[in-house]
Design an enzyme around this catalytic site. Structure first.
Site, PDB file in Angstrom:
ATOM      1  N   TYR A  51       0.836  -1.227   0.177  1.00 41.52           N
ATOM      2  CA  TYR A  51      -0.019  -0.073  -0.034  1.00 41.52           C
ATOM      3  C   TYR A  51       0.919   1.372  -0.031  1.00 41.52           C
ATOM      4  O   TYR A  51       0.433   2.427   0.390  1.00 41.52           O
ATOM      5  CB  TYR A  51      -1.066  -0.001   1.326  1.00 41.52           C
ATOM      6  CG  TYR A  51      -2.110  -0.852   1.024  1.00 41.52           C
ATOM      7  CD1 TYR A  51      -2.991  -0.724   0.010  1.00 41.52           C
ATOM      8  CD2 TYR A  51      -2.514  -1.999   1.982  1.00 41.52           C
ATOM      9  CE1 TYR A  51      -4.258  -1.265  -0.305  1.00 41.52           C
ATOM     10  CE2 TYR A  51      -3.623  -2.392   1.648  1.00 41.52           C
ATOM     11  CZ  TYR A  51      -4.373  -2.215   0.508  1.00 41.52           C
ATOM     12  OH  TYR A  51      -5.626  -3.115   0.326  1.00 41.52           O
ATOM     13  N   GLU A 128       1.238  -5.893  -8.966  1.00 45.50           N
ATOM     14  CA  GLU A 128       0.827  -6.526  -7.627  1.00 45.50           C
ATOM     15  C   GLU A 128       0.917  -8.003  -7.841  1.00 45.50           C
ATOM     16  O   GLU A 128       1.508  -8.710  -6.826  1.00 45.50           O
ATOM     17  CB  GLU A 128      -0.674  -6.052  -7.435  1.00 45.50           C
ATOM     18  CG  GLU A 128      -0.656  -4.591  -7.075  1.00 45.50           C
ATOM     19  CD  GLU A 128      -2.315  -4.381  -6.949  1.00 45.50           C
ATOM     20  OE1 GLU A 128      -2.312  -2.851  -6.515  1.00 45.50           O
ATOM     21  OE2 GLU A 128      -3.117  -4.845  -7.306  1.00 45.50           O
TER      22      GLU A 128
HETATM   23  P1  RTP Z   1      -7.886  -1.694  -2.395  1.00 47.57           P
HETATM   24  O1  RTP Z   1      -6.748  -1.095  -2.761  1.00 47.57           O
HETATM   25  O2  RTP Z   1      -8.001  -2.308  -0.952  1.00 47.57           O
HETATM   26  O3  RTP Z   1      -8.682  -2.769  -3.372  1.00 47.57           O
HETATM   27  O4  RTP Z   1      -9.322  -0.307  -2.430  1.00 47.57           O
HETATM   28  P2  RTP Z   1      -9.751   0.537  -3.347  1.00 47.57           P
HETATM   29  O5  RTP Z   1      -8.892   0.716  -4.445  1.00 47.57           O
HETATM   30  O6  RTP Z   1     -11.301   0.487  -3.526  1.00 47.57           O
HETATM   31  O7  RTP Z   1      -9.399   1.802  -2.562  1.00 47.57           O
HETATM   32  P3  RTP Z   1      -8.137   2.636  -2.349  1.00 47.57           P
HETATM   33  O8  RTP Z   1      -8.498   3.925  -2.646  1.00 47.57           O
HETATM   34  O9  RTP Z   1      -6.897   2.009  -3.268  1.00 47.57           O
HETATM   35  O10 RTP Z   1      -7.791   2.579  -0.544  1.00 47.57           O
HETATM   36  C1  RTP Z   1      -7.202   1.235  -0.144  1.00 47.57           C
HETATM   37  C2  RTP Z   1      -7.702   0.841   1.132  1.00 47.57           C
HETATM   38  O11 RTP Z   1      -7.689   1.966   2.034  1.00 47.57           O
HETATM   39  C3  RTP Z   1      -8.424   1.926   3.127  1.00 47.57           C
HETATM   40  N1  RTP Z   1      -9.122   3.423   2.872  1.00 47.57           N
HETATM   41  N2  RTP Z   1      -9.719   3.922   3.996  1.00 47.57           N
HETATM   42  N3  RTP Z   1     -10.675   5.818   5.674  1.00 47.57           N
HETATM   43  C4  RTP Z   1     -10.716   6.117   4.418  1.00 47.57           C
HETATM   44  O12 RTP Z   1     -11.065   7.138   3.948  1.00 47.57           O
HETATM   45  C5  RTP Z   1     -10.056   5.092   3.506  1.00 47.57           C
HETATM   46  N4  RTP Z   1      -9.897   5.381   2.255  1.00 47.57           N
HETATM   47  C6  RTP Z   1      -9.516   4.157   1.775  1.00 47.57           C
HETATM   48  C7  RTP Z   1      -9.776   1.092   2.389  1.00 47.57           C
HETATM   49  O13 RTP Z   1      -9.550  -0.190   3.185  1.00 47.57           O
HETATM   50  C8  RTP Z   1      -9.146   0.672   1.024  1.00 47.57           C
HETATM   51  O14 RTP Z   1      -9.508  -0.815   0.627  1.00 47.57           O
END
Ligand code: RTP
Ligand code: MG
Length: 143
Positions: A51, A128
Site C-alpha cells: 500500500y 501487484e
Molecule cells: P483496495 O486498494 O484495498 O482494493 O481498495 P480501493 O482500491 O477500493 O481503495 P483505495 O483508494 O486503493 O484504498 C485502499 C484501502 O484503504 C482504505 N481506505 N480507507 N478511511 C478512508 O477514508 C479510507 N480510504 C481508503 C480502504 O480499506 C481501501 O480498501
C-alpha cells in the site's frame, strides 16, 4: 477481447468470516478463473510495501494494522476484462456505497474493513501480481 489478469486479496475480515469459498464462487460464477492462489499472514513490511501509494494518507497506519491482523488469501484472476470485472464484483470501496449483490455490500463492515482488494488498472495488476507470485506459481489453464 484478450484475456487479462488481475490481482485479488481476500482481506483478514472476510477470511475470519469463513467466506473464502463464497467469494471464490463469485469470481468463478462471473467467468473469472483462479490461476494462482495462496494463504499468507502479511508482515508489516509486506503490507506497507503493497500500500506504499497510500503512505501519506491519514488511514495508512490503520490500514496496515488491519491487513496484518490475520491471514489473507491472495490470488490471480484471469478472464476477459478481468480488472474491471473484478472491481464490479467487489463494489465500491465504502460498503455503504456498494451496490447490492457486490462482495463489499455482502461482506464488508466498513471502509476500513472492506473484505477484498482488487487491482485498479492493468499496470497495477502486473505490479501487484509480481509482488506476490513468481511465474512458476501462476498456472494458466491448459484445458
Ligand atoms: P483496495 O486498494 O484495498 O482494493 O481498495 P480501493 O482500491 O477500493 O481503495 P483505495 O483508494 O486503493 O484504498 C485502499 C484501502 O484503504 C482504505 N481506505 N480507507 N478511511 C478512508 O477514508 C479510507 N480510504 C481508503 C480502504 O480499506 C481501501 O480498501
Ligand atoms: Mg486500491
Amino acid at each position: 477481447m484478450a484475456l487479462e489478469r488481475t490481482f485479488s486479496i481476500i482481506k483478514p475480515d472476510a477470511v475470519a468470516k469463513n467466506a473464502i469459498g463464497a467469494i471464490y464462487n463469485r469470481f468463478e460464477s462471473a467467468g473469472l478463473r483462479i490461476v494462482a492462489s495462496k494463504m499468507l499472514h502479511l508482515s508489516k513490511d509486506k503490507a506497507e510495501g503493497f500500500y506504499a501509494e497510500h503512505k501519506e494518507r491519514p488511514f495508512f497506519g490503520a490500514l496496515v494494522d488491519f491487513m496484518t491482523s490475520g491471514p489473507v488469501m491472495v490470488q490471480v484472476l484471469e478472464g476477459e476484462n478481468a480488472v474491471l470485472s473484478n472491481r464490479e464484483i467487489m463494489g465500491a470501496t465504502n460498503p455503504s456505497d456498494a451496490a447490492a449483490g457486490t462482495l463489499r455490500s455482502d461482506y464488508a463492515a466498513s471502509i476500513d474493513e472492506n473484505a477484498v482488494h482488487g487491482s485498479d488498472a492493468p499496470e497495477s495488476a502486473a505490479r501487484e501480481i509480481a509482488y506476490f507470485f513468481s511465474d512458476e506459481e501462476i498456472c494458466p489453464r491448459t484445458r
